[in-house]
Structures are given as C-alpha cells and as structure tokens.
Design a protein around this motif. Structure first.
Motif, PDB file in Angstrom:
ATOM      1  N   TRP A 174      22.225 -15.148  -2.615  1.00  0.00           N
ATOM      2  CA  TRP A 174      21.621 -14.042  -2.201  1.00  0.00           C
ATOM      3  C   TRP A 174      20.598 -13.588  -3.223  1.00  0.00           C
ATOM      4  O   TRP A 174      20.467 -14.032  -4.382  1.00  0.00           O
ATOM      5  CB  TRP A 174      22.514 -12.831  -2.152  1.00  0.00           C
ATOM      6  N   GLY A 175      19.143 -13.499  -2.580  1.00  0.00           N
ATOM      7  CA  GLY A 175      18.122 -13.110  -3.479  1.00  0.00           C
ATOM      8  C   GLY A 175      17.720 -11.684  -3.388  1.00  0.00           C
ATOM      9  O   GLY A 175      18.585 -10.687  -3.227  1.00  0.00           O
ATOM     10  N   ALA A 176      16.308 -11.431  -3.524  1.00  0.00           N
ATOM     11  CA  ALA A 176      16.053  -9.936  -3.592  1.00  0.00           C
ATOM     12  C   ALA A 176      16.155  -9.499  -2.051  1.00  0.00           C
ATOM     13  O   ALA A 176      16.191 -10.208  -0.990  1.00  0.00           O
ATOM     14  CB  ALA A 176      14.248 -10.020  -3.747  1.00  0.00           C
ATOM     15  N   SER A 177      15.868  -8.187  -2.352  1.00  0.00           N
ATOM     16  CA  SER A 177      16.198  -7.240  -0.820  1.00  0.00           C
ATOM     17  C   SER A 177      15.451  -6.231  -0.889  1.00  0.00           C
ATOM     18  O   SER A 177      14.694  -5.521  -1.936  1.00  0.00           O
ATOM     19  CB  SER A 177      17.520  -7.017  -0.545  1.00  0.00           C
ATOM     20  N   LYS A 178      14.925  -5.336   0.284  1.00  0.00           N
ATOM     21  CA  LYS A 178      14.189  -4.330   0.278  1.00  0.00           C
ATOM     22  C   LYS A 178      14.673  -3.473   1.597  1.00  0.00           C
ATOM     23  O   LYS A 178      15.173  -4.336   2.350  1.00  0.00           O
ATOM     24  CB  LYS A 178      12.880  -4.446   0.182  1.00  0.00           C
ATOM     25  N   LEU A 179      14.277  -2.202   1.696  1.00  0.00           N
ATOM     26  CA  LEU A 179      14.531  -1.520   2.919  1.00  0.00           C
ATOM     27  C   LEU A 179      13.223  -1.268   3.517  1.00  0.00           C
ATOM     28  O   LEU A 179      12.090  -0.890   3.130  1.00  0.00           O
ATOM     29  CB  LEU A 179      15.275   0.010   2.452  1.00  0.00           C
ATOM     30  N   VAL A 180      13.119  -1.523   4.832  1.00  0.00           N
ATOM     31  CA  VAL A 180      11.923  -1.504   5.616  1.00  0.00           C
ATOM     32  C   VAL A 180      11.885  -0.564   6.956  1.00  0.00           C
ATOM     33  O   VAL A 180      12.913  -0.517   7.695  1.00  0.00           O
ATOM     34  CB  VAL A 180      11.650  -2.930   6.277  1.00  0.00           C
ATOM     35  N   PRO A 181      11.075   0.543   6.618  1.00  0.00           N
ATOM     36  CA  PRO A 181      11.249   1.530   7.661  1.00  0.00           C
ATOM     37  C   PRO A 181      11.029   0.994   9.408  1.00  0.00           C
ATOM     38  O   PRO A 181       9.962  -0.063   9.376  1.00  0.00           O
ATOM     39  CB  PRO A 181       9.998   2.577   7.302  1.00  0.00           C
ATOM     40  N   VAL A 182      11.649   1.775  10.106  1.00  0.00           N
ATOM     41  CA  VAL A 182      11.474   1.133  11.380  1.00  0.00           C
ATOM     42  C   VAL A 182      11.134   1.970  12.562  1.00  0.00           C
ATOM     43  O   VAL A 182      11.135   1.791  13.544  1.00  0.00           O
ATOM     44  CB  VAL A 182      12.489   0.183  11.949  1.00  0.00           C
ATOM     45  N   GLY A 183      11.190   3.364  12.047  1.00  0.00           N
ATOM     46  CA  GLY A 183      11.006   4.465  12.946  1.00  0.00           C
ATOM     47  C   GLY A 183      11.975   5.347  13.054  1.00  0.00           C
ATOM     48  O   GLY A 183      13.153   5.108  12.894  1.00  0.00           O
ATOM     49  N   TYR A 184      11.804   6.907  13.256  1.00  0.00           N
ATOM     50  CA  TYR A 184      12.769   7.889  13.624  1.00  0.00           C
ATOM     51  C   TYR A 184      13.613   7.893  12.345  1.00  0.00           C
ATOM     52  O   TYR A 184      14.856   8.296  12.265  1.00  0.00           O
ATOM     53  CB  TYR A 184      13.675   7.390  14.696  1.00  0.00           C
ATOM     54  N   GLY A 185      13.010   7.832  10.992  1.00  0.00           N
ATOM     55  CA  GLY A 185      13.944   7.865   9.794  1.00  0.00           C
ATOM     56  C   GLY A 185      14.866   6.689   9.555  1.00  0.00           C
ATOM     57  O   GLY A 185      15.744   6.511   8.569  1.00  0.00           O
ATOM     58  N   ILE A 186      15.080   5.580  10.248  1.00  0.00           N
ATOM     59  CA  ILE A 186      15.680   4.590  10.285  1.00  0.00           C
ATOM     60  C   ILE A 186      15.086   3.398   9.359  1.00  0.00           C
ATOM     61  O   ILE A 186      13.892   3.240   9.675  1.00  0.00           O
ATOM     62  CB  ILE A 186      16.140   3.900  11.532  1.00  0.00           C
ATOM     63  N   LYS A 187      15.909   2.875   8.482  1.00  0.00           N
ATOM     64  CA  LYS A 187      15.394   1.847   7.899  1.00  0.00           C
ATOM     65  C   LYS A 187      16.149   0.488   7.953  1.00  0.00           C
ATOM     66  O   LYS A 187      17.482   0.801   7.997  1.00  0.00           O
ATOM     67  CB  LYS A 187      15.355   2.181   6.257  1.00  0.00           C
ATOM     68  N   MET A 188      15.796  -0.638   7.918  1.00  0.00           N
ATOM     69  CA  MET A 188      16.548  -1.883   7.899  1.00  0.00           C
ATOM     70  C   MET A 188      16.555  -2.669   6.710  1.00  0.00           C
ATOM     71  O   MET A 188      15.495  -2.434   5.746  1.00  0.00           O
ATOM     72  CB  MET A 188      16.361  -2.989   9.247  1.00  0.00           C
ATOM     73  N   LEU A 189      17.658  -3.481   6.288  1.00  0.00           N
ATOM     74  CA  LEU A 189      17.824  -4.110   5.267  1.00  0.00           C
ATOM     75  C   LEU A 189      17.022  -5.518   5.413  1.00  0.00           C
ATOM     76  O   LEU A 189      17.423  -6.204   6.427  1.00  0.00           O
ATOM     77  CB  LEU A 189      19.275  -4.305   4.690  1.00  0.00           C
ATOM     78  N   GLN A 190      16.225  -5.833   4.540  1.00  0.00           N
ATOM     79  CA  GLN A 190      15.590  -7.189   4.483  1.00  0.00           C
ATOM     80  C   GLN A 190      15.845  -7.871   3.299  1.00  0.00           C
ATOM     81  O   GLN A 190      15.410  -7.469   2.186  1.00  0.00           O
ATOM     82  CB  GLN A 190      13.925  -7.320   4.718  1.00  0.00           C
ATOM     83  N   ILE A 191      16.640  -8.895   3.479  1.00  0.00           N
ATOM     84  CA  ILE A 191      17.228  -9.615   2.347  1.00  0.00           C
ATOM     85  C   ILE A 191      16.855 -11.032   2.531  1.00  0.00           C
ATOM     86  O   ILE A 191      17.102 -11.929   3.426  1.00  0.00           O
ATOM     87  CB  ILE A 191      18.702  -9.374   2.191  1.00  0.00           C
TER      88      ILE A 191
END
Length: 227
Positions: A174-191
C-alpha cells in the motif's frame, strides 16, 4: 408519526428518503420521528437523523421529494402485499450516491477496459523485447490508483482506510492516499498500491475490499501503470 423500523429498512441502502440529496421528504420523516432514534437499534436511521438535523435551518428551502409511505395496520392484504413487493424491488436496487447513471457506468467500464488493454500490450511488448535480448524476465509490477467509495458523508473514513490497509497479501504494497471530495459532503478514499502482477488479482482485491460493507459502497481502478 414515522415508523423507525420502516425508516431503518429504507435507509439501509440509501442516504436519503428520496434521491441523492435532502428533500422535503426527509423533513417530513424527520418531523414524524419527534426525537432521535436509538443508534444501536436503528443505526442507519440514527445516522440519517443526525444528518437531516444538521440541515434544520434550511428545511423550508429544501427541494420537494416523494414521501415514504407510512405503514398502517388497517392496510388491506392485497395492498400490503403490493407494498411489500415494491419495497423489496426498491431494496434490490443499488443506490449510487455519486450520481452515476447507466450510460456513465458503461463509459467508465469502457475506459477501464482500454486502460487494462494498454497495460497488457505494454507488458507483452516488454516481455517480447526481453526474450529477444536473451534477458530473464523481471518481476512484473504495476502501480494502481484505486478509488474506494463510502456509503455517505457519515462514513468513518479513517476507519475505512485502516481496514483497507489491513488487507495484507504477498505481492501487495500500500502507498500514499488522500480523500477526494465528490459532492454533498461526501469524500472518497483514493489510494495508491503496487502489485506483483503474477501474484495479485485486482478483481479479487476489489472484491475483498467490498466485503468491508460497513464502510465501502464500491471501488474503481482510476489509473494503472506498468513499473
């Protein structure tokens, strides 16, 4: 008064009563409950109640939605059966909070297939070049960017990432990750992850991540590159 049990069943696969954002239907159901439901007995309803409560100052300005039909002991047997069949059909529908329709899903699958095809072509070309040069084939590895989508804005993203990283396999780093906003206050994990192609099946890995059903709605391969 809204039925907490009915709401719990309805909200177990949805973030809102109707659609992908708060509407007047959520306000109606919220007002019908009178007080916050027990989080242990009705976890989905309690999560939804807290979220709609945070919109309290904007309740009157929310768009119109279709209210959830309240259950009644006086409902006739045929009508009750019809309602039950319709509810089961709704429960079978997978709700995508990210607003993707069938056409967008098809386009995403096409792009993903193109990426995999290009990757396989590059891998085969490199293997052929090594064979022609009389070199031993190196360990084939790929760098993958994976998107992990939560159910809603109440999902514990730290806990999600911790459980995703807890998946250990020979040939997986596993490497680096970040949270990416997608709308309505929801964020997805990008790893980001590095895999040994001969040892790791991305499809099987995605299926294993999807088993974290308390957090994960779905996963997508955003990018893939040969090392």
């Amino acid at each position: 008064m809204a039925d907490a049990a009915q709401l719990e069943k309805h909200l177990s696969t949805r973030a809102y009563i109707d659609g992908y954002e708060p509407t007047s239907a959520d306000v109606e159901a919220y007002n019908g409950l009178k007080s916050a439901p027990d989080a242990k007995e009705y976890p989905h309803t309690a999560r939804w109640y807290r979220h709609i409560d945070s919109w309290k100052s904007e309740h009157s300005s929310l768009p119109k939605g279709t209210a959830l039909a309240a259950s009644s002991s006086s409902t006739s047997a045929p009508a009750a059966k019809k309602d039950e069949e319709e509810a089961e059909a709704e429960d079978d529908d997978e709700i995508d909070l990210f607003g993707e329709d069938e056409e967008e899903d098809a386009e995403a699958e096409r792009v993903k297939a193109e990426r995999v095809a290009k990757y396989n072509e590059a891998k085969a070309a490199k293997a052929a070049a090594n064979a022609a040069a009389g070199k031993d084939a190196p360990v084939a590895k790929s760098v993958v960017t994976l998107q992990v989508k939560p159910w809603d804005d109440e999902t514990d993203m730290d806990a999600m990432e911790k459980d995703v990283r807890a998946i250990e396999k020979d040939g997986l780093v596993w490497g680096a990750s970040k949270l990416v906003p997608v709308g309505y206050g929801i964020k997805m994990l990008q790893i980001t992850l590095v895999v040994e192609d001969a040892k790791i099946s991305l499809e099987e890995l995605q299926e294993e991540i999807a088993e974290l059903e308390d957090y994960v709605q779905s996963t997508d391969v955003a990018a893939m590159q040969k090392l």
